[in-house]
Design a protein around this motif. Structure first.
Motif, mmCIF file in Angstrom:
data_model
loop_
_atom_site.group_PDB
_atom_site.id
_atom_site.type_symbol
_atom_site.label_atom_id
_atom_site.label_comp_id
_atom_site.label_asym_id
_atom_site.label_seq_id
_atom_site.Cartn_x
_atom_site.Cartn_y
_atom_site.Cartn_z
ATOM 1 N N PRO A 8 0.849 -1.199 0.000
ATOM 2 C CA PRO A 8 0.000 0.000 0.000
ATOM 3 C C PRO A 8 0.886 1.251 0.000
ATOM 4 O O PRO A 8 1.904 1.302 0.713
ATOM 5 N N VAL A 9 0.496 2.245 -0.772
ATOM 6 C CA VAL A 9 1.311 3.462 -0.906
ATOM 7 C C VAL A 9 0.438 4.687 -0.665
ATOM 8 O O VAL A 9 -0.615 4.840 -1.303
ATOM 9 N N TYR A 10 0.892 5.533 0.245
ATOM 10 C CA TYR A 10 0.221 6.818 0.440
ATOM 11 C C TYR A 10 1.243 7.871 0.867
ATOM 12 O O TYR A 10 1.732 7.848 2.008
ATOM 13 N N ASN A 11 1.587 8.742 -0.065
ATOM 14 C CA ASN A 11 2.469 9.892 0.207
ATOM 15 C C ASN A 11 3.756 9.485 0.930
ATOM 16 O O ASN A 11 4.059 9.968 2.027
ATOM 17 N N ILE A 37 1.065 -3.139 -6.091
ATOM 18 C CA ILE A 37 1.129 -1.829 -5.455
ATOM 19 C C ILE A 37 -0.266 -1.216 -5.471
ATOM 20 O O ILE A 37 -0.913 -1.155 -6.522
ATOM 21 N N VAL A 38 -0.721 -0.782 -4.309
ATOM 22 C CA VAL A 38 -2.031 -0.139 -4.209
ATOM 23 C C VAL A 38 -1.790 1.331 -3.856
ATOM 24 O O VAL A 38 -1.414 1.648 -2.725
ATOM 25 N N ASN A 39 -1.977 2.198 -4.840
ATOM 26 C CA ASN A 39 -1.803 3.632 -4.612
ATOM 27 C C ASN A 39 -3.081 4.189 -3.999
ATOM 28 O O ASN A 39 -4.112 4.307 -4.658
ATOM 29 N N ASP A 40 -2.981 4.550 -2.725
ATOM 30 C CA ASP A 40 -4.159 4.945 -1.950
ATOM 31 C C ASP A 40 -4.393 6.458 -2.055
ATOM 32 O O ASP A 40 -4.504 7.159 -1.042
ATOM 33 N N GLY A 41 -4.450 6.953 -3.296
ATOM 34 C CA GLY A 41 -4.752 8.364 -3.508
ATOM 35 C C GLY A 41 -3.613 9.297 -3.153
ATOM 36 O O GLY A 41 -3.855 10.417 -2.665
ATOM 37 N N LEU A 62 -0.407 -2.357 -10.679
ATOM 38 C CA LEU A 62 -0.767 -1.118 -9.980
ATOM 39 C C LEU A 62 -2.277 -1.027 -9.847
ATOM 40 O O LEU A 62 -3.015 -1.116 -10.828
ATOM 41 N N ILE A 63 -2.743 -0.843 -8.614
ATOM 42 C CA ILE A 63 -4.156 -0.606 -8.336
ATOM 43 C C ILE A 63 -4.282 0.839 -7.853
ATOM 44 O O ILE A 63 -3.596 1.248 -6.911
ATOM 45 N N GLU A 64 -5.140 1.592 -8.475
ATOM 46 C CA GLU A 64 -5.395 2.981 -8.073
ATOM 47 C C GLU A 64 -6.714 3.048 -7.322
ATOM 48 O O GLU A 64 -7.723 2.489 -7.767
ATOM 49 N N GLN A 65 -6.704 3.722 -6.182
ATOM 50 C CA GLN A 65 -7.941 3.932 -5.442
ATOM 51 C C GLN A 65 -7.902 5.304 -4.785
ATOM 52 O O GLN A 65 -6.835 5.852 -4.526
ATOM 53 N N THR A 66 -9.078 5.863 -4.537
ATOM 54 C CA THR A 66 -9.127 7.090 -3.746
ATOM 55 C C THR A 66 -8.676 6.770 -2.332
ATOM 56 O O THR A 66 -8.722 5.616 -1.903
#
Length: 330
Positions: A8-11, A37-41, A62-66
């Protein structure tokens, strides 16, 4: 495919490159693993770093989510993963070079449900800190095949760090074991449920995971939301001991965990401003935790005794002492 890393990735632009590079410093064939990789907005440059790695390696999904939080990101990663085993890697942490292949092969050869390894802390700059050897009593179980009861009783040592576990993916999918979403401290309940399901577990005392201590981490920067979620996790653990008859040792560890988490909650509440503290106490049903075990280190023993005597009034007693301590540390 043998392994799915779920990241999970967030900033985390300052740490992400080191994290991802560590996944590829393992001498695994690209066909043997994938990186989900889950880009958590993210709103920083994390996505640019991800895209750089996607141009270099074809085994990245790559999974993109808000922005929905770590638990949602992990759950979406589970649903996408294809490996026989799953390893969660928080994107501000990293793996020791060449540490994964032997652990993974051991899990495969022995058909383990869970393999638990070891970790070290590093500071925010990535410098390794002294090895914490306080949990050495679990070393006696090294390389032995045990069950989930022993995982919970003897191996976790109340460190419910999910990234320290290689987990058979089919165990999660078949039992629909996912993280509770939109909450903090989701590892605690997940780890307990996993221990109820696991039949073949092994502890390997090899450090493979480096956990980065950051000023903004969940446990170092408690907000009202985190306080409420922590108490929710405590209540869930408390409810399990009432609903199902567990082995005596499992019940004891459940109660010890409830005590340690409640002590942490009480001390954390004492750092809030009086008005915020009163508002939070209105929302917390602390009466449901009627008493605590008297055990642990000196701090835990003192707070437990005072809570058993004074109830939530102990928070006001703790407040000046905690403020004084924090002031001296600064």
């Amino acid at each position: 495919m043998k392994l799915s890393y779920i990241v999970p990735v967030y900033n985390v632009e300052a740490y992400l490159d080191k994290c991802l590079q560590s996944l590829y410093n393992q001498s695994l064939e690209l066909s043997d693993f994938e990186v989900v990789i889950v880009n958590d907005g993210s709103s920083d440059n994390s996505i640019e770093i991800i895209e750089k790695y996607r141009t270099l390696y074809q085994n990245i999904t790559l999974i993109e989510q808000t922005n929905q939080g770590l638990s949602v990101a992990r759950n979406n990663g589970i649903k996408q993963a294809k490996g026989d085993y799953i390893l969660y890697v928080d994107s501000d942490d990293f793996l020791i070079r060449e540490s994964i292949p032997n652990l993974l092969q051991k899990a495969i050869d022995l058909e383990l449900d869970v393999l638990r390894g070891e970790y070290r802390y590093c500071d925010e700059a990535g410098n390794l800190l002294l090895l914490d050897d306080t949990k050495r009593h679990r070393y006696r179980y090294s390389y032995k095949i045990i069950d989930g009861d022993h995982l919970f009783q003897c191996i976790y040592c109340k460190e419910y760090y999910i990234p320290l576990l290689l987990i058979k993916r089919s165990l999660l999918i078949e039992n629909r074991l996912y993280f509770r979403e939109h909450v903090y401290f989701e590892d605690i309940e997940f780890a307990f449920k996993l221990s109820l399901l696991a039949k073949r577990v092994m502890y390997v005392p090899i450090v493979f995971y480096i956990y980065r201590l950051r000023a903004g981490s969940i446990t170092r920067n408690l907000t009202s939301k985190k306080i409420l979620d922590l108490f929710s996790a405590i209540k869930e653990l408390k409810s399990y001991s009432r609903m199902i008859k567990y082995p005596e040792r499992t019940n004891r560890v459940l109660e010890e965990t409830v005590t340690q988490l409640t002590v942490y909650l009480l001390i954390s509440l004492s750092t809030f401003a009086a008005r915020d503290r009163k508002e939070l106490l209105k929302q917390l049903d602390l009466k449901s935790i009627s008493s605590l075990l008297v055990f642990g280190n000196m701090k835990e023993i003192i707070v437990s005794v005072l809570y058993n005597m004074l109830g939530t009034s102990v928070i006001w007693l703790l407040s000046p002492a905690v403020k004084l301590r924090n002031g001296l540390l600064k």
